[in-house]
Design a protein around this motif. Structure first.
Motif, PDB file in Angstrom:
ATOM      1  N   VAL A   1       0.603   9.177   5.182  1.00  0.00           N
ATOM      2  CA  VAL A   1       0.673   8.329   3.994  1.00  0.00           C
ATOM      3  C   VAL A   1      -0.729   8.115   3.434  1.00  0.00           C
ATOM      4  O   VAL A   1      -1.634   7.649   4.144  1.00  0.00           O
ATOM      5  N   ASP A   2      -0.922   8.456   2.169  1.00  0.00           N
ATOM      6  CA  ASP A   2      -2.162   8.125   1.469  1.00  0.00           C
ATOM      7  C   ASP A   2      -2.017   6.710   0.920  1.00  0.00           C
ATOM      8  O   ASP A   2      -1.108   6.428   0.132  1.00  0.00           O
ATOM      9  N   GLU A   3      -2.933   5.819   1.320  1.00  0.00           N
ATOM     10  CA  GLU A   3      -2.813   4.398   0.985  1.00  0.00           C
ATOM     11  C   GLU A   3      -3.955   3.969   0.065  1.00  0.00           C
ATOM     12  O   GLU A   3      -5.018   3.559   0.532  1.00  0.00           O
ATOM     13  N   PRO A   4      -3.741   4.024  -1.240  1.00  0.00           N
ATOM     14  CA  PRO A   4      -4.818   3.700  -2.186  1.00  0.00           C
ATOM     15  C   PRO A   4      -5.204   2.224  -2.193  1.00  0.00           C
ATOM     16  O   PRO A   4      -6.260   1.875  -2.718  1.00  0.00           O
ATOM     17  N   TYR A   5      -4.353   1.378  -1.632  1.00  0.00           N
ATOM     18  CA  TYR A   5      -4.597  -0.065  -1.650  1.00  0.00           C
ATOM     19  C   TYR A   5      -5.510  -0.524  -0.509  1.00  0.00           C
ATOM     20  O   TYR A   5      -5.929  -1.681  -0.467  1.00  0.00           O
ATOM     21  N   VAL A   6      -5.813   0.358   0.452  1.00  0.00           N
ATOM     22  CA  VAL A   6      -6.651  -0.026   1.585  1.00  0.00           C
ATOM     23  C   VAL A   6      -8.074  -0.318   1.111  1.00  0.00           C
ATOM     24  O   VAL A   6      -8.621   0.391   0.255  1.00  0.00           O
ATOM     25  N   TYR A   7      -8.665  -1.350   1.663  1.00  0.00           N
ATOM     26  CA  TYR A   7     -10.014  -1.792   1.296  1.00  0.00           C
ATOM     27  C   TYR A   7     -11.010  -0.639   1.426  1.00  0.00           C
ATOM     28  O   TYR A   7     -11.024   0.088   2.419  1.00  0.00           O
ATOM     29  N   ALA A   8     -11.839  -0.486   0.401  1.00  0.00           N
ATOM     30  CA  ALA A   8     -12.819   0.614   0.378  1.00  0.00           C
ATOM     31  C   ALA A   8     -13.739   0.543   1.594  1.00  0.00           C
ATOM     32  O   ALA A   8     -14.315  -0.499   1.902  1.00  0.00           O
ATOM     33  N   GLY A   9     -13.863   1.667   2.294  1.00  0.00           N
ATOM     34  CA  GLY A   9     -14.721   1.732   3.472  1.00  0.00           C
ATOM     35  C   GLY A   9     -13.982   1.518   4.773  1.00  0.00           C
ATOM     36  O   GLY A   9     -14.503   1.848   5.847  1.00  0.00           O
ATOM     37  N   ASP A  10     -12.771   0.942   4.717  1.00  0.00           N
ATOM     38  CA  ASP A  10     -11.973   0.750   5.924  1.00  0.00           C
ATOM     39  C   ASP A  10     -11.224   2.033   6.273  1.00  0.00           C
ATOM     40  O   ASP A  10     -10.780   2.777   5.384  1.00  0.00           O
ATOM     41  N   ALA A  11     -11.059   2.280   7.557  1.00  0.00           N
ATOM     42  CA  ALA A  11     -10.155   3.333   8.001  1.00  0.00           C
ATOM     43  C   ALA A  11      -8.726   2.793   7.934  1.00  0.00           C
ATOM     44  O   ALA A  11      -8.513   1.571   8.030  1.00  0.00           O
ATOM     45  N   PRO A  12      -7.722   3.642   7.743  1.00  0.00           N
ATOM     46  CA  PRO A  12      -6.340   3.167   7.761  1.00  0.00           C
ATOM     47  C   PRO A  12      -6.024   2.370   9.021  1.00  0.00           C
ATOM     48  O   PRO A  12      -5.251   1.419   8.992  1.00  0.00           O
ATOM     49  N   SER A  13      -6.641   2.743  10.131  1.00  0.00           N
ATOM     50  CA  SER A  13      -6.602   1.930  11.350  1.00  0.00           C
ATOM     51  C   SER A  13      -7.604   2.504  12.333  1.00  0.00           C
ATOM     52  O   SER A  13      -7.713   3.719  12.489  1.00  0.00           O
ATOM     53  N   ARG A  14      -8.336   1.627  12.990  1.00  0.00           N
ATOM     54  CA  ARG A  14      -9.238   2.066  14.051  1.00  0.00           C
ATOM     55  C   ARG A  14      -8.590   1.869  15.416  1.00  0.00           C
ATOM     56  O   ARG A  14      -9.186   2.170  16.453  1.00  0.00           O
ATOM     57  N   VAL A  15      -7.363   1.339  15.394  1.00  0.00           N
ATOM     58  CA  VAL A  15      -6.609   1.114  16.625  1.00  0.00           C
ATOM     59  C   VAL A  15      -5.465   2.110  16.679  1.00  0.00           C
ATOM     60  O   VAL A  15      -4.613   2.132  15.783  1.00  0.00           O
ATOM     61  N   PRO A  16      -5.409   2.978  17.678  1.00  0.00           N
ATOM     62  CA  PRO A  16      -4.292   3.915  17.773  1.00  0.00           C
ATOM     63  C   PRO A  16      -3.002   3.204  18.194  1.00  0.00           C
ATOM     64  O   PRO A  16      -3.029   2.258  18.969  1.00  0.00           O
ATOM     65  N   PHE A  17      -1.884   3.659  17.660  1.00  0.00           N
ATOM     66  CA  PHE A  17      -0.589   3.108  18.058  1.00  0.00           C
ATOM     67  C   PHE A  17       0.498   4.123  17.744  1.00  0.00           C
ATOM     68  O   PHE A  17       0.316   5.024  16.918  1.00  0.00           O
ATOM     69  N   ASP A  18       1.597   3.975  18.400  1.00  0.00           N
ATOM     70  CA  ASP A  18       2.756   4.850  18.192  1.00  0.00           C
ATOM     71  C   ASP A  18       3.979   4.007  18.530  1.00  0.00           C
ATOM     72  O   ASP A  18       4.225   3.696  19.699  1.00  0.00           O
ATOM     73  N   ILE A  19       4.735   3.605  17.518  1.00  0.00           N
ATOM     74  CA  ILE A  19       5.844   2.693  17.742  1.00  0.00           C
ATOM     75  C   ILE A  19       7.045   3.085  16.897  1.00  0.00           C
ATOM     76  O   ILE A  19       6.896   3.530  15.757  1.00  0.00           O
ATOM     77  N   VAL A  20       8.219   2.933  17.482  1.00  0.00           N
ATOM     78  CA  VAL A  20       9.464   3.017  16.719  1.00  0.00           C
ATOM     79  C   VAL A  20       9.884   1.586  16.417  1.00  0.00           C
ATOM     80  O   VAL A  20      10.107   0.781  17.337  1.00  0.00           O
TER      81      VAL A  20
END
Length: 258
Positions: free
Chosen positions: A162-181
């Motif tokens: 997912v390309d997320e244009p709303y994410v704050y500039a300079g932030d990674a989509p997440s620096r914490v890995p996760f995998d959840i259903v």
């Protein structure tokens, strides 16, 4: 004779009022005015609280976790009817929810009178919301597999990056890995300011697993109403437009690893 008596009587009734009579009349008028004003104010407050409780609630943004979409001090209008008639939260919706049992384990204790006054002020956007109320963006709904991250550092939903244009500039989509259903009837939510947001990622190991029950959602954020320079509707995002259902997403992941 009768005519003269009537004339005299009318003349006496139109005599100028004495100072005491004038003060008494003025006091009665003032009393009626303030009583009516009080009743009108009470009715207005009751209507505002009813609308706030059932239809549209102002919500004061207390933190920067949703920047740049929502800023500290913004007052947004939350549509409480958005999910009342069979509709459910969708990926990309910005929602306000009660985090009791998911983000916080129990409501903080407070003086009943203080709590009532704070609740009334919060209901009209004049005070910060309760410590159990949060505003975040829905990333995954029941049945979705949400993973961080793909080779490009993007969040995947059902195998689709997912390309997320709303994410704050300079932030990674997440620096914490996760995998959840995401369990049925719940939501996986994240702030737009990913490096400054405590959200589903931070509560994975806690009771509730970081997901938010749909029945805890207060409503959907529709408009920014204050300050005047920020007046605008919150437009829906098309970031999740290509994300399929859970079954399709799982097949894509299996094919990729096959």
């Amino acid at each position: 004779m009768d005519t003269e008596a009537q004339h005299t009587e009318r003349d006496s009734s139109s005599q100028p009022l004495t100072g005491a009579e004038e003060k008494s009349r003025s006091a009665r008028f003032s009393g009626r005015f303030w009583r009516r004003a009080g009743v009108l104010a009470g009715v207005c407050v009751a209507v505002v609280l009813l609308v706030s409780h059932f239809v549209m609630q102002p919500f004061l943004i207390p933190s920067g976790s949703m920047e740049p979409t929502l800023r500290v001090g913004d007052r947004v209008l939350v549509d409480k009817l958005a999910y009342r008639f069979g509709s459910v939260p969708r990926r990309g919706d910005v929602v306000v929810f009660d985090g009791t049992g998911s983000f916080v384990q129990e409501k903080p204790r407070e003086n009943p009178v203080t709590g009532l006054l704070r609740g009334a002020a919060a209901a009209v956007g004049l005070a910060e919301p309760a410590g159990t109320d949060f505003v975040k963006r829905v990333i995954g709904v029941g049945g979705d597999r949400v993973v961080c991250c793909d080779e490009g550092g993007r969040v995947e939903v059902n195998g689709r990056a997912v390309d997320e244009p709303y994410v704050y500039a300079g932030d990674a989509p997440s620096r914490v890995p996760f995998d959840i259903v995401v369990p049925e009837g719940t939501l996986w939510v994240m702030g737009d300011h990913r490096d400054n947001s405590r959200d589903s990622r931070d509560h994975l190991g806690e009771p509730g697993g970081g997901v938010v029950p749909v029945d805890r959602v207060v409503g959907r954020v529709r408009w920014i109403g204050w300050p005047p320079g920020r007046w605008s509707a919150l437009r829906p995002t098309d970031a999740f437009e290509d994300v399929g259902g859970p079954a399709n997403g799982q097949r894509r992941r299996d094919d990729a690893h096959g």
